[in-house]
Design a protein around this motif. Sequence first.
Motif, PDB file in Angstrom:
ATOM      1  N   THR A  75      26.225 -26.910  59.920  1.00  0.00           N
ATOM      2  CA  THR A  75      27.293 -26.184  60.118  1.00  0.00           C
ATOM      3  C   THR A  75      28.349 -26.738  61.126  1.00  0.00           C
ATOM      4  O   THR A  75      28.086 -27.664  61.623  1.00  0.00           O
ATOM      5  CB  THR A  75      26.749 -24.755  61.269  1.00  0.00           C
ATOM      6  N   SER A  76      29.497 -26.120  60.959  1.00  0.00           N
ATOM      7  CA  SER A  76      30.801 -26.827  61.308  1.00  0.00           C
ATOM      8  C   SER A  76      30.782 -26.598  62.860  1.00  0.00           C
ATOM      9  O   SER A  76      30.165 -25.645  63.506  1.00  0.00           O
ATOM     10  CB  SER A  76      31.848 -26.007  60.828  1.00  0.00           C
ATOM     11  N   VAL A 111      33.330 -26.303  64.892  1.00  0.00           N
ATOM     12  CA  VAL A 111      34.113 -25.334  65.453  1.00  0.00           C
ATOM     13  C   VAL A 111      33.367 -24.086  65.288  1.00  0.00           C
ATOM     14  O   VAL A 111      33.387 -23.256  66.343  1.00  0.00           O
ATOM     15  CB  VAL A 111      35.205 -25.103  64.564  1.00  0.00           C
ATOM     16  N   VAL A 112      32.629 -23.817  64.352  1.00  0.00           N
ATOM     17  CA  VAL A 112      31.726 -22.356  64.246  1.00  0.00           C
ATOM     18  C   VAL A 112      30.802 -22.550  65.381  1.00  0.00           C
ATOM     19  O   VAL A 112      30.611 -21.404  65.892  1.00  0.00           O
ATOM     20  CB  VAL A 112      31.123 -22.533  62.957  1.00  0.00           C
ATOM     21  N   PHE A 121      32.535 -21.452  68.532  1.00  0.00           N
ATOM     22  CA  PHE A 121      32.832 -20.161  68.589  1.00  0.00           C
ATOM     23  C   PHE A 121      31.664 -19.256  68.786  1.00  0.00           C
ATOM     24  O   PHE A 121      31.684 -18.230  69.405  1.00  0.00           O
ATOM     25  CB  PHE A 121      33.538 -19.604  67.146  1.00  0.00           C
ATOM     26  N   TRP A 122      30.554 -19.700  68.295  1.00  0.00           N
ATOM     27  CA  TRP A 122      29.207 -18.781  68.229  1.00  0.00           C
ATOM     28  C   TRP A 122      28.899 -18.890  69.757  1.00  0.00           C
ATOM     29  O   TRP A 122      28.441 -17.997  70.302  1.00  0.00           O
ATOM     30  CB  TRP A 122      28.244 -19.438  67.541  1.00  0.00           C
ATOM     31  N   ALA A 159      39.048 -32.231  71.711  1.00  0.00           N
ATOM     32  CA  ALA A 159      40.247 -31.803  71.444  1.00  0.00           C
ATOM     33  C   ALA A 159      39.928 -30.097  70.926  1.00  0.00           C
ATOM     34  O   ALA A 159      40.872 -29.117  71.315  1.00  0.00           O
ATOM     35  CB  ALA A 159      41.063 -32.193  70.578  1.00  0.00           C
ATOM     36  N   LEU A 160      38.835 -29.716  70.571  1.00  0.00           N
ATOM     37  CA  LEU A 160      38.564 -28.510  69.930  1.00  0.00           C
ATOM     38  C   LEU A 160      38.661 -27.365  70.971  1.00  0.00           C
ATOM     39  O   LEU A 160      38.522 -26.314  70.929  1.00  0.00           O
ATOM     40  CB  LEU A 160      37.101 -28.549  69.255  1.00  0.00           C
ATOM     41  N   PHE A 212      40.499 -24.174  71.715  1.00  0.00           N
ATOM     42  CA  PHE A 212      40.338 -22.669  71.014  1.00  0.00           C
ATOM     43  C   PHE A 212      39.515 -21.953  72.331  1.00  0.00           C
ATOM     44  O   PHE A 212      39.290 -20.780  72.026  1.00  0.00           O
ATOM     45  CB  PHE A 212      39.281 -23.035  70.070  1.00  0.00           C
ATOM     46  N   LEU A 249      42.706 -32.418  65.159  1.00  0.00           N
ATOM     47  CA  LEU A 249      43.475 -31.451  65.583  1.00  0.00           C
ATOM     48  C   LEU A 249      44.886 -31.654  66.275  1.00  0.00           C
ATOM     49  O   LEU A 249      45.822 -30.896  65.745  1.00  0.00           O
ATOM     50  CB  LEU A 249      42.621 -30.516  66.568  1.00  0.00           C
ATOM     51  N   LYS A 253      33.421 -29.425  56.493  1.00  0.00           N
ATOM     52  CA  LYS A 253      32.880 -28.754  57.898  1.00  0.00           C
ATOM     53  C   LYS A 253      34.251 -28.972  58.943  1.00  0.00           C
ATOM     54  O   LYS A 253      34.053 -28.205  59.928  1.00  0.00           O
ATOM     55  CB  LYS A 253      31.963 -29.483  58.617  1.00  0.00           C
ATOM     56  N   LEU A 312      36.512 -18.898  59.032  1.00  0.00           N
ATOM     57  CA  LEU A 312      36.071 -18.849  60.399  1.00  0.00           C
ATOM     58  C   LEU A 312      37.365 -18.016  60.948  1.00  0.00           C
ATOM     59  O   LEU A 312      36.982 -16.945  61.804  1.00  0.00           O
ATOM     60  CB  LEU A 312      36.304 -19.993  61.415  1.00  0.00           C
ATOM     61  N   TYR A 340      30.370 -14.426  63.380  1.00  0.00           N
ATOM     62  CA  TYR A 340      30.427 -15.877  63.471  1.00  0.00           C
ATOM     63  C   TYR A 340      28.977 -16.263  62.862  1.00  0.00           C
ATOM     64  O   TYR A 340      28.748 -17.612  62.258  1.00  0.00           O
ATOM     65  CB  TYR A 340      30.546 -16.315  64.948  1.00  0.00           C
ATOM     66  N   PHE A 362      28.333 -21.968  56.026  1.00  0.00           N
ATOM     67  CA  PHE A 362      28.333 -23.252  56.283  1.00  0.00           C
ATOM     68  C   PHE A 362      27.245 -24.126  55.970  1.00  0.00           C
ATOM     69  O   PHE A 362      27.063 -25.184  55.198  1.00  0.00           O
ATOM     70  CB  PHE A 362      29.140 -23.847  57.711  1.00  0.00           C
TER      71      PHE A 362
END
Lengths: 240, 220
Positions: A62-63, A65-66, A69-70, A159-160, A163, B70, B161, B175, B192, B199
Amino acid sequence: MSANFGLIVSRILEGLPTTVWATLGGIALTIVLSFAAGLGMLSRLAVVRWVSRFYVEIFRGTSEVVQLFWIFFALPLLVGFQLVPLFAGIVVLGLNHGAYGGEIVRGAVQSVPRAQHEGAIALNLSAANRMVRVILPQAVVEMIPPFNNLFIQLLKSSALLVFISAGEMTEISEQLRPTLGPDLVLVYTVVLVFYLLLAIVITVVMRQLERVGARRLGRVPRERRRVLSRGHAPDSAGGL
Amino acid sequence: MTVDWSWHAVAEAFPLLLRGLVVTLEITVLAALLSYVLGLVFAVIRMSRIPVLSQLTFLFIEAVRSTPLLVQVFMFYYVLQSQTGILLSAFLSGVIVIGVHYACYTSEVYRAGIEAVPKGQWEAATALNLPRGRVWTSVILPQAVPRVLPALGNYTIAMFKETPLLLGIGVLEMLNRAKEYGAETFRVLEAYTLAGVFFLVISYIASVMVRRLESRVGTL
């Protein structure tokens, strides 16, 4: 040079500690999870192998970023409390890169010649002693270059955290954007240079560790290489 | 503790995320194509030892690889917008930045592939007095490229990804759709989780395909 240069640098510096803590915390968690998952995938117990494999596949599949967020936005609905942004960031950076690191540990342990296992058995060392005193000291040296790449990936991933508003460097640059329009190039250049310097620090430290580790094994340390050329590891970045 | 999970919300979010998935896949494919071409260009420039240009390419590759994607996305999108007046959509900016970023990785892959071509091939091509361009296109690359296909496949999965970070500049990929749905209905958990499952499924299928490619590379 723009008159705002001093202001930009001092503002970005405010975010530097958070970036550094997120990276260091993420690296610490990555190391723990890498060894747990890597050795787990080589375990004799099917359950342990299965759980480790499951963890690695989920977090590599899975990503990132996801995942962020999760854990930050969805998990609170399950457990009833939200993690502090920096802490949530460290958890995600560690969980994600620990999954990639698990494969590094597994590969390095498997690359130790069979004769070393057999020799350790012949010396009547216990299973734990074989691993800790014979196999791992040799495997760890092999792990250092791929871990170097992984830690730099982790630094970049920090850096993410923009968010989830953890207050690191990228977020500061986003805060500066509306007011410092004409100096935007400078703002981002300063941020990128800071990341580049942190990446070089990671590489220098890892090179030193590699030399120390090789020397302790009685191998000839590799000659000094340029700090920038790291060589590539195609599977450290992609794929399941 | 009771988990408040609604299958109704999953069913509702599904078509929305599917729409986002199309965008995600479009970005992945376009960025991947860019990285395949540009990566090869970088690799050939670096290996041709053209003075100044080769060194500059090397520095560019290392700088891009050592800094966050990013921040590069933000920089490209906002600087282009505010300082040059060129209006590039967030979608296209994302494609370009991801493509260039990963070209710096694929160039290393190509380099390894080119270095794996035996030295005798270069010597034979020189002995045949082939022009420099022909040596690359007819002798070296046809041997080097098939070997690097699995590694390119792995980087394509990595790019897939990475696409969600484009929600930072407002691209409506998967997303972002999930975020949108969560904001409207407060069904964040379902949205989510579903995005994560999408993904996982796609990168799993893709990695199985790459593994197949890997086992076939010897015969290519």
